[in-house]
Design a protein around this motif. Structure first.
Motif: not given
Length: 441
Positions: A97-101, A105-109, A350-352, A359-361
């Motif tokens: 849960l922590i690593s995925g979240s 976020v880190a990839v998107g930033l 598209y976004d990340v 990571f979402f998976a």
């Protein structure tokens, strides 16, 4: 003259000052109630989840109720866990849960700062995503009373649905949206909560007959959103309900299937007479149509997104930043507004990119693996997956909270620890009244 100007300014500012004072007082009261009682905290937080359409734009940044309710709820959850250590739980999938979240976020930033045409806009969406995700891990570490969670959540959403239905009756030309951002979000919200009710339905002390009756307006509001993906999600849950109760109510289920068959036959005849107007009946008979209407419009945007992803270089691995599709496509095919990529699944790539999607998976799979009764949670996860296929709700907190509730709030038949402690410390209410009466006599 100077005194007159001052008097006018004071007179004009007084209402604004009064409104500001009332808002501050309400916020302070909500904070005090939330920290002292987890029930108040949950009720305020759940209402904020449902009211994601109430928003104020300040300096280009959109502020929603959940922005204020989330930190209050987290503080209340922390205080509750401190008062009631027995409410704390452990999940073997907390690392996922922590690593995925964090990874998402880190990839998107990172991709937003590197490739987004409007970095500030992508960063604002990152903040919204963080607000949506930040309560997931705490909710999976602290078990709330499922009876109150379900009862209060149903009451709040049912009240919103009832008012929305009344509004629809007064003006049938509108689509039911409740307090949500748009009708599609309201449809997803209702479908998700119905999935939560299905998950807890196995425990008669949680989903009682009163709760079922209380929830009646929710599917009605879902239908009146005229959101076809939400209709399909509702149908999935209904089929699961039939399968779950086939042995107990065989006659009712058979009659329902016959009525459904007759309805489908009628709609097949209506299909050729409904016309081209985007009405409620048109959406019913074109529930999976992708050749006309909004279905064709979405498909056209999806094809544009796929072509742009395919044309990228190594940036396809990490995407171009949160919600950058409208930044690269400021005008949609109708030349009305900026393009909107409705599918969350395509929007993730598209976004990340593929790294962020991985990571979402990890996050989604960790949530599902942490569920106590996975078979009963499937309708919820499937309903949300269907809705997010045509409406991107990754930015809102409610789908994440609904899924997190199935991880730790499934302690069937258990009462909240605080209630038990109050009874042990003060005695039963009826006994306390008899004791006071005896002392008075």
């Amino acid at each position: 003259m100077a005194l007159a100007v001052v008097a006018v300014c004071v007179a004009l500012a007084a209402p604004l000052v009064a409104i500001a004072a009332m808002c501050v007082a309400a916020a302070v009261a909500a904070a005090i109630l939330s920290i002292r009682s987890i029930r108040w905290a949950w009720s305020i937080y759940f209402f904020a989840l449902c009211a994601n359409g109430l928003q104020v734009t300040v300096g280009g940044f959109t502020v929603r109720p959940e922005y204020a309710a989330t930190p209050l709820f987290l503080l209340a959850l922390y205080a509750y866990a401190g008062r009631e250590p027995s409410a704390r739980t452990r999940s073997p999938f907390i690392v996922g849960l922590i690593s995925g979240s964090v990874g998402l976020v880190a990839v998107g930033l990172t991709s937003g700062m590197l490739f987004a045409p409007e970095t500030a806009a992508s960063l604002r969406m990152a903040v919204q995503l963080i607000v949506a995700l930040i309560a997931v891990v705490p909710l999976t570490r602290v078990a709330l009373d499922p009876r109150f969670v379900v009862r209060s959540g149903t009451a709040i959403l049912s009240a919103i649905s009832t008012v929305s239905i009344v509004g629809f009756v007064l003006d049938p030309s509108t689509r039911v949206a409740g307090l949500a951002f748009e009708p599609n979000i309201m449809g997803c919200l209702c479908a998700g909560w119905i999935g939560v009710l299905y998950y807890f339905a196995g425990d008669g002390s949680v989903v009682t007959r009163q709760v079922v009756l209380l929830a009646a307006p929710i599917p009605v509001a879902l239908i009146l959103t005229t959101t076809r993906a939400a209709w399909i999600a509702l149908a999935v849950v209904v089929v699961c309900v039939m399968g779950r109760n086939a042995a107990r109510y065989p006659v009712t289920i058979v009659c329902s299937l016959l009525a459904f068959t007759v309805g489908v036959a009628y709609l097949h005849d209506v299909y050729y007479r409904v016309g081209d107007a985007d009405t409620f009946l048109w959406r019913v008979v074109h529930v999976i149509d992708i050749e006309s209407g909004t279905g064709a419009y979405r498909l056209q945007l999806w094809n544009i997104a796929i072509d742009q992803i395919a044309a990228r270089d190594w940036s396809a691995a990490i995407g171009t930043g949160f919600n950058t599709f409208p930044q690269f496509n400021p005008v949609d095919p109708t030349n009305v507004a900026a393009a909107y990529l409705s599918s969350m699944w395509l929007g993730l790539i598209y976004d990340v990119g593929f790294v962020g999607s991985a990571f979402f998976a990890v996050l989604a799979i960790s949530l599902f693996l942490g569920v106590r009764h996975k078979r009963h949670a499937l309708p919820l996860f499937i309903a949300l997956a269907i809705c997010t296929s045509v409406t991107n709700v990754i930015w809102f907190a409610f789908p994440w909270v609904f899924m997190a509730l199935t991880v730790t709030a499934a302690r069937s038949g258990s009462s909240s620890a605080s209630e038990e402690n109050d009874v042990r410390r003060l005695g039963h209410p009826h006994k306390r009244r008899r004791h006071r009466a005896a002392v008075a006599s």
